[in-house]
Design a protein around this motif. Structure first.
Motif, PDB file in Angstrom:
ATOM      1  N   TRP A   1      40.447  35.019  47.093  1.00 18.88           N
ATOM      2  CA  TRP A   1      39.777  36.310  47.215  1.00 18.88           C
ATOM      3  C   TRP A   1      40.615  37.392  46.568  1.00 18.88           C
ATOM      4  O   TRP A   1      41.821  37.361  46.695  1.00 18.88           O
ATOM      5  CB  TRP A   1      39.575  36.606  48.703  1.00 18.88           C
ATOM      6  CG  TRP A   1      38.588  37.683  48.990  1.00 18.88           C
ATOM      7  CD1 TRP A   1      38.839  39.014  49.079  1.00 18.88           C
ATOM      8  CD2 TRP A   1      37.193  37.517  49.240  1.00 18.88           C
ATOM      9  NE1 TRP A   1      37.695  39.689  49.354  1.00 18.88           N
ATOM     10  CE2 TRP A   1      36.663  38.788  49.471  1.00 18.88           C
ATOM     11  CE3 TRP A   1      36.344  36.424  49.280  1.00 18.88           C
ATOM     12  CZ2 TRP A   1      35.325  38.998  49.746  1.00 18.88           C
ATOM     13  CZ3 TRP A   1      35.025  36.618  49.556  1.00 18.88           C
ATOM     14  CH2 TRP A   1      34.524  37.904  49.782  1.00 18.88           C
TER      15      TRP A   1
ATOM     16  N   TYR B   1      34.918  35.923  44.454  1.00 12.39           N
ATOM     17  CA  TYR B   1      33.734  36.542  45.061  1.00 12.39           C
ATOM     18  C   TYR B   1      32.426  35.993  44.491  1.00 12.39           C
ATOM     19  O   TYR B   1      31.460  35.791  45.229  1.00 12.39           O
ATOM     20  CB  TYR B   1      33.793  38.065  44.909  1.00 12.39           C
ATOM     21  CG  TYR B   1      32.644  38.755  45.588  1.00 12.39           C
ATOM     22  CD1 TYR B   1      32.643  38.929  46.970  1.00 12.39           C
ATOM     23  CD2 TYR B   1      31.545  39.205  44.862  1.00 12.39           C
ATOM     24  CE1 TYR B   1      31.576  39.544  47.611  1.00 12.39           C
ATOM     25  CE2 TYR B   1      30.482  39.833  45.497  1.00 12.39           C
ATOM     26  CZ  TYR B   1      30.500  39.991  46.872  1.00 12.39           C
ATOM     27  OH  TYR B   1      29.452  40.589  47.503  1.00 12.39           O
TER      28      TYR B   1
ATOM     29  N   PRO C   1      37.183  38.142  53.452  1.00 17.76           N
ATOM     30  CA  PRO C   1      37.466  36.702  53.378  1.00 17.76           C
ATOM     31  C   PRO C   1      37.674  36.051  54.750  1.00 17.76           C
ATOM     32  O   PRO C   1      37.312  34.891  54.939  1.00 17.76           O
ATOM     33  CB  PRO C   1      38.731  36.623  52.524  1.00 17.76           C
ATOM     34  CG  PRO C   1      39.309  37.991  52.524  1.00 17.76           C
ATOM     35  CD  PRO C   1      38.177  38.936  52.747  1.00 17.76           C
TER      36      PRO C   1
END
Length: 123
Positions: free
Chosen positions: A41, A45, A103
């Motif tokens: 992350w 994405y 995340p």
């Protein structure tokens, strides 16, 4: 006659065992994909929606199979899996609808997939 029964049982056991192994492997694959997204992350994405969709489809199949009348699982196990599936569906929806997903929202999905996969391997 006894030999035929034993042979039929062994064949059925192999099918059930391979089915559980396959389900376990798929859950681990989904967990690994979600974990990778979390670990990478925010660069990962763009992979979030496809990974969540794969996990959702997998759980949709599990929920459908355990809620069938001919499911060999005990009622309480079937109910627990259906409840977990609904929880996962809700979590997935919340993440997909979140304008700014984080995340750590993936942690619960990864953990549940790994735990159910371990349970399937241990059955």
């Amino acid at each position: 006659m006894h030999q035929q029964g034993a042979s039929a049982y062994q064949q059925t056991a192999k099918i059930v065992e391979s089915s559980r192994e396959r389900e376990s492997a798929l859950l681990m694959k989904a967990a690994a994909g979600l974990q990778k997204i979390k670990d990478e992350w925010p660069d990962s994405y763009d992979s979030l929606k496809p990974a969540l969709t794969f996990n959702r489809k997998l759980w949709t199949i599990f929920m459908a199979s355990v809620t069938k009348d001919d499911s060999p699982l005990p009622h309480d196990v079937r109910q627990n899996i259906a409840n977990l599936g609904m929880f996962i569906m809700n979590q997935t929806r919340d993440i997909l609808l979140d304008v700014n997903p984080q995340p750590q929202q993936l942690d619960v999905l990864v953990r549940l997939n790994r735990q159910i996969a371990a349970g399937l391997r241990g059955m």
